[in-house]
Structure formats: structure tokens, C-alpha cells
Design a protein around this motif. Structure first.
Motif, PDB file in Angstrom:
ATOM      1  N   GLY A   1      -1.019   8.067  -2.685  1.00 33.83           N
ATOM      2  CA  GLY A   1      -1.734   7.134  -1.827  1.00 33.83           C
ATOM      3  C   GLY A   1      -3.199   7.485  -1.677  1.00 33.83           C
ATOM      4  O   GLY A   1      -3.804   7.166  -0.657  1.00 33.83           O
ATOM      5  N   LYS A   2      -3.792   8.115  -2.698  1.00 36.27           N
ATOM      6  CA  LYS A   2      -5.171   8.600  -2.585  1.00 36.27           C
ATOM      7  C   LYS A   2      -6.156   7.478  -2.289  1.00 36.27           C
ATOM      8  O   LYS A   2      -6.939   7.545  -1.341  1.00 36.27           O
ATOM      9  CB  LYS A   2      -5.569   9.338  -3.862  1.00 36.27           C
ATOM     10  N   ARG A   3      -6.149   6.430  -3.124  1.00 35.14           N
ATOM     11  CA  ARG A   3      -7.110   5.345  -2.925  1.00 35.14           C
ATOM     12  C   ARG A   3      -6.788   4.529  -1.686  1.00 35.14           C
ATOM     13  O   ARG A   3      -7.637   3.795  -1.181  1.00 35.14           O
ATOM     14  CB  ARG A   3      -7.152   4.449  -4.171  1.00 35.14           C
TER      15      ARG A   3
ATOM     16  N   THR B   1      -3.903  -1.518  -3.532  1.00 35.81           N
ATOM     17  CA  THR B   1      -4.558  -0.271  -3.922  1.00 35.81           C
ATOM     18  C   THR B   1      -5.379   0.317  -2.790  1.00 35.81           C
ATOM     19  O   THR B   1      -5.457   1.536  -2.637  1.00 35.81           O
ATOM     20  CB  THR B   1      -5.466  -0.508  -5.150  1.00 35.81           C
ATOM     21  N   THR B   2      -6.002  -0.538  -1.978  1.00 32.48           N
ATOM     22  CA  THR B   2      -6.875  -0.096  -0.895  1.00 32.48           C
ATOM     23  C   THR B   2      -6.375  -0.664   0.435  1.00 32.48           C
ATOM     24  O   THR B   2      -5.553  -1.596   0.455  1.00 32.48           O
ATOM     25  CB  THR B   2      -8.318  -0.571  -1.128  1.00 32.48           C
ATOM     26  N   PRO B   3      -6.862  -0.133   1.567  1.00 27.73           N
ATOM     27  CA  PRO B   3      -6.468  -0.689   2.870  1.00 27.73           C
ATOM     28  C   PRO B   3      -6.775  -2.181   3.003  1.00 27.73           C
ATOM     29  O   PRO B   3      -6.030  -2.912   3.663  1.00 27.73           O
ATOM     30  CB  PRO B   3      -7.283   0.144   3.861  1.00 27.73           C
ATOM     31  N   LEU B   4      -7.850  -2.649   2.370  1.00 27.12           N
ATOM     32  CA  LEU B   4      -8.166  -4.075   2.425  1.00 27.12           C
ATOM     33  C   LEU B   4      -7.076  -4.898   1.754  1.00 27.12           C
ATOM     34  O   LEU B   4      -6.720  -5.983   2.243  1.00 27.12           O
ATOM     35  CB  LEU B   4      -9.521  -4.335   1.745  1.00 27.12           C
TER      36      LEU B   4
ATOM     37  N   GLY C   1       5.431  -1.335  -8.430  1.00 27.19           N
ATOM     38  CA  GLY C   1       5.943  -1.379  -7.071  1.00 27.19           C
ATOM     39  C   GLY C   1       4.914  -1.847  -6.064  1.00 27.19           C
ATOM     40  O   GLY C   1       5.262  -2.403  -5.021  1.00 27.19           O
ATOM     41  N   ALA C   2       3.625  -1.642  -6.378  1.00 18.66           N
ATOM     42  CA  ALA C   2       2.558  -2.021  -5.457  1.00 18.66           C
ATOM     43  C   ALA C   2       2.250  -3.519  -5.489  1.00 18.66           C
ATOM     44  O   ALA C   2       1.460  -3.999  -4.688  1.00 18.66           O
ATOM     45  CB  ALA C   2       1.290  -1.238  -5.769  1.00 18.66           C
ATOM     46  N   ARG C   3       2.856  -4.264  -6.413  1.00 14.83           N
ATOM     47  CA  ARG C   3       2.689  -5.723  -6.420  1.00 14.83           C
ATOM     48  C   ARG C   3       3.855  -6.336  -5.650  1.00 14.83           C
ATOM     49  O   ARG C   3       4.765  -6.936  -6.226  1.00 14.83           O
ATOM     50  CB  ARG C   3       2.617  -6.258  -7.856  1.00 14.83           C
TER      51      ARG C   3
END
Length: 235
Positions: A11-13, A215-218, A106-108
Motif C-alpha cells: 500500500g505504498k502509493r 492506487t492513491t487516496p484520491l 484486485g485493485a480494480r
């Protein structure tokens, strides 16, 4: 259709200390939304989650809290997305009975069941495909110059597509492509690039504008708004 979900990233980015797929989104982990969509797709008969063993207890808790009708198996992922998919492909190839596979990040987590089914149907006619959407922005190819970043060229926008997942392939060919990648030391960001390197055709299935990769908080904020609209005022 068999589905592999790479879920071994960090979860770096995202600015998180844990796997970003375990982070909450409207009351449940990001991974849970991805699994729900895949489970509701009529074409998906098996799901393999490629993740690090350290995340397995958390993922098992997620699965225990869900009422999924599709069998789900946890598989050990690799240090990179490419390595994770290679491990999953090797596992399925060892069965000797699987002909085609879909791969979905998985992030989609906003992909719809209909998108999974469209890709599954199209894969019956071709050996390789990706979901994608036409690029809206004008894209510039640039390099570092003596006075800063300098534009080199402007590709014709009508020929540009933004790659998404699911991506689907004939399993035997994808296995061969990953074997060749290991032998040649190829490093790619998606499996379609391996087919391209080998000169094999890859086709595009119309994707979804809302099929964002978180990928990012936004991205998480945008995803929450999209899900709220889908779910209505009840949530």
C-alpha cells in the motif's frame, strides 16, 4: 472461465502500511468489492487470489464474511505482478483441463459482472484480449532535455487506448509467454505485453469508464462516490 486476481501488492502509493486491498471502502475491504463483482458474473466458475501468505488470515476473514457462490482459492503470489500471475498460470496449467483464463487486478474493484462476462464471451473467439477504453486526453511522448522535459512527439489519439483488466488468454499460450519471459528476462506491466513481444494478436473489448485502478487516496474517494451512486441512498 477461471479467474486469477493478483493481490500481492503493498500500500505504498496509497500511504498505507498494509496491502491496499485490505483497506476499507464503504464499510468493507476493497478486495471484497472485487470479489462480489466476479462472483456475480455468470461466466466465472473459479477464482484464485494471488497474495502473500501474511495476508491470508485477513483474506480468509473477508471470505468468511461473504456469501460467495464461486469457489475461491488462495495462492502464493510473487514479488511483482508479473511473478504473481506467472505462479497462478503455472498452477492452472498443471491441472491440464483449463483452456482459458481471465486475469483481473484486485485493485480494480469497480468492474461490473457484465464486463467479466463480455470478456469471457469474447475470449471464446480469440487467443488474447484486454478490456480497454479510448484515450480522451492528448498524449505527449517526452524525454528529459537540457532545459527540462521536452516533447518528442504527439501520437494520434484515435489510435490510443487505455488498458484495463480483465485481460484474457488461452492458457497454454500464456504459460508459454511467461516461460519465454523468464528465459529472456522480460519485465512487463501486463500480460498482453508478453503476447505483443511474441508477435501474437491481442484484441480489445470495450471496458468501462468507471473501472478505475485504486492506487492513491484520491482514487478511493472517487470509487466511494461511484459505489454510492450505484447503491443508491440506502448506503
Amino acid at each position: 472461465m477461471h479467474l486469477l486476481i493478483p493481490a500481492a501488492g503493498s500500500g505504498k502509493r496509497m500511504g498505507a502500511a498494509v496491502n491496499k486491498l485490505l483497506l476499507p471502502l464503504l464499510g468493507q475491504p476493497i478486495l471484497a468489492w472485487t470479489l462480489q463483482a466476479a462472483d456475480r458474473a455468470s461466466s466465472i466458475e473459479w477464482i484464485g487470489i494471488l497474495s502473500q501468505p501474511g495476508d491470508w488470515p485477513a483474506i480468509e476473514q473477508i471470505l468468511a464474511a461473504m456469501d460467495l457462490s464461486t469457489p475461491v482459492q488462495l495462492l502464493q503470489g510473487g514479488a511483482t505482478r508479473q511473478e504473481s500471475v506467472c505462479k497462478g498460470v503455472e498452477y492452472l496449467y498443471g491441472w491440464g483441463t483449463v483452456e482459458r483464463v481471465l486475469i483481473h487486478d484486485g485493485a480494480r474493484c469497480l468492474a461490473t459482472p457484465e464486463l467479466f462476462d463480455r470478456c469471457s464471451a469474447a475470449l471464446q473467439q480469440v487467443d488474447g484480449l484486454i478490456a480497454g477504453i479510448p484515450v480522451k486526453d492528448t498524449i505527449k511522448v517526452a524525454e528529459a532535455g537540457p532545459k527540462g522535459i521536452q516533447i518528442q512527439s504527439t501520437p494520434e489519439r484515435s489510435r490510443l487506448w487505455a488498458a484495463q483488466t480483465p485481460q484474457g488468454f488461452r492458457l497454454s499460450m500464456l504459460w508459454q509467454a511467461h516461460r519465454e519471459a523468464l528465459a529472456q528476462g522480460w519485465q512487463v506491466t501486463d500480460d498482453a505485453a508478453l503476447f505483443e513481444k511474441l508477435g501474437w494478436s491481442v484484441y480489445i473489448v470495450e471496458g468501462e469508464e468507471t473501472n478505475l485502478k485504486l492506487t492513491t487516496p484520491l482514487d478511493v474517494l472517487l470509487a466511494a462516490q461511484i459505489l454510492q451512486q450505484r447503491l443508491g441512498p440506502a448506503r
